[in-house]
Design a protein around this motif. Structure first.
Motif, PDB file in Angstrom:
ATOM      1  N   ARG A  23       0.956  -1.300  -0.382  1.00  0.00           N
ATOM      2  CA  ARG A  23      -0.065  -0.398   0.079  1.00  0.00           C
ATOM      3  C   ARG A  23       1.030   1.302   0.196  1.00  0.00           C
ATOM      4  N   GLY A  24       1.578   1.192   1.278  1.00  0.00           N
ATOM      5  CA  GLY A  24       2.913   2.260   1.043  1.00  0.00           C
ATOM      6  C   GLY A  24       2.713   3.542   1.591  1.00  0.00           C
ATOM      7  N   SER A  25       1.463   3.258   2.827  1.00  0.00           N
ATOM      8  CA  SER A  25       1.485   4.717   3.006  1.00  0.00           C
ATOM      9  C   SER A  25       2.173   5.086   4.692  1.00  0.00           C
ATOM     10  N   GLU A 187       1.890   5.091  13.456  1.00  0.00           N
ATOM     11  CA  GLU A 187       2.746   4.759  12.665  1.00  0.00           C
ATOM     12  C   GLU A 187       3.536   5.892  11.122  1.00  0.00           C
TER      13      GLU A 187
HETATM   14  C1  GRF Z   1       2.569  -0.649   8.146  1.00  0.00           C
HETATM   15  O1  GRF Z   1       0.789  -1.398   8.982  1.00  0.00           O
HETATM   16  C2  GRF Z   1       3.627  -1.160   8.685  1.00  0.00           C
HETATM   17  O2  GRF Z   1       3.528  -1.374  10.112  1.00  0.00           O
HETATM   18  C3  GRF Z   1       3.836  -3.106   8.444  1.00  0.00           C
HETATM   19  O3  GRF Z   1       3.555  -3.202   7.249  1.00  0.00           O
HETATM   20  C4  GRF Z   1       2.513  -2.266   7.567  1.00  0.00           C
HETATM   21  C5  GRF Z   1       2.496  -1.461   6.075  1.00  0.00           C
HETATM   22  O4  GRF Z   1       1.824  -0.557   5.500  1.00  0.00           O
HETATM   23  N1  GRF Z   1       5.389  -3.507   8.579  1.00  0.00           N
HETATM   24  P1  GRF Z   1       2.300   0.369   4.445  1.00  0.00           P
HETATM   25  O5  GRF Z   1       2.348  -0.156   2.848  1.00  0.00           O
HETATM   26  O6  GRF Z   1       2.535   1.337   4.802  1.00  0.00           O
HETATM   27  O7  GRF Z   1       0.656   1.506   4.559  1.00  0.00           O
END
Ligand code: GRF
Length: 229
Positions: A23-25, A187
């Motif tokens: 996803r890359g959020s 995060e």
């Molecule tokens: C996040 O929950 C991160 O903590 C875990 O993988 C997920 C990645 O989400 N390592 P995103 O791709 O950054 O949206």
């Protein structure tokens, strides 16, 4: 893992490569922080995904970051795959990595090239609930407080020294989705906080403990001077 790292305030900016799979959020949050001037030293120089269709890769490209895919299946071994990552990143002067939802074990080639310079974010209060579905693991265990962890990557699964953690409450009616969403908000702030601090403040490892040292004038590169408490 080395015992001590002293950021050199006089050196050039810290060029960071981002590895992702989905996803890359977190990548987008890091890039937002970079645009907002959060980082005095860290500069994002490239993004690379092991999954060509990862939405995060498209987000990186939209943000103007050199973005490329590298499928491990095209290589005979993890060493060969990671050697190609290093080759591409070396061309861009990258010295640090941020894993942002990178769903692969980091092997010895990357660990050797970026010693104590690979960060990861994990959606639990490590060492509790490493690995996949950390939020569901937390719910299944019945914890009242959950959260996320930014840590250095070592050869284990989510086992490296802890840089920063943030907590969120677990509510009685939480599902994996609602708890994940609450943690994700944290995060997106914590990853930037951790990267900023570890690239701007001297630190050392005392056993497993990552200790931030007092910032001297010569190692205080932040023009905005905003050390994280
Ligand atoms: C996040 O929950 C991160 O903590 C875990 O993988 C997920 C990645 O989400 N390592 P995103 O791709 O950054 O949206």
């Amino acid at each position: 893992m080395t015992n001590a790292v002293q950021p050199d305030a006089t050196s050039s900016p810290v060029r960071v490569g981002i590895l992702l799979s989905g996803r890359g959020s977190n990548l987008e949050a890091l890039l937002r922080h970079a645009r907002a001037g959060t980082f005095a030293r860290a500069q994002f120089a490239a993004a690379l995904s092991d999954i060509p269709t990862a939405p995060g890769l498209a987000a990186a490209a939209r943000a103007g970051l050199p973005a490329s895919a590298l499928e491990p299946s095209a290589f005979p071994s993890r060493v060969a795959y990671e050697t190609e990552i290093v080759r591409r990143f070396d061309e861009l002067g990258i010295e640090w990595l941020c894993l942002a939802g990178y769903m692969r074990i980091v092997g010895k080639t990357l660990l050797a090239r970026y010693p104590s310079r690979i960060l990861n974010i994990h959606p639990s209060l490590l060492p509790a609930f490493p690995g996949l579905h950390a939020q569901q693991q937390a719910l299944d265990h019945g914890v009242r407080v959950a959260g996320c962890t930014v840590h250095l990557v070592d050869s284990g699964m989510d086992t490296g020294p802890i840089i920063a953690q943030a907590t969120v409450p677990v509510l009685d009616n939480d599902t994996e989705e609602t708890l994940s969403a609450r943690i994700l908000v944290q995060e997106h702030k914590l990853y930037a906080d951790g990267l900023k601090r570890i690239t701007e403040q001297p630190w050392e490892l005392q056993g497993r403990r990552l200790i931030f040292l007092p910032t001297t004038n010569s190692s205080s590169p932040s023009p905005k001077g905003n050390p994280i408490p």
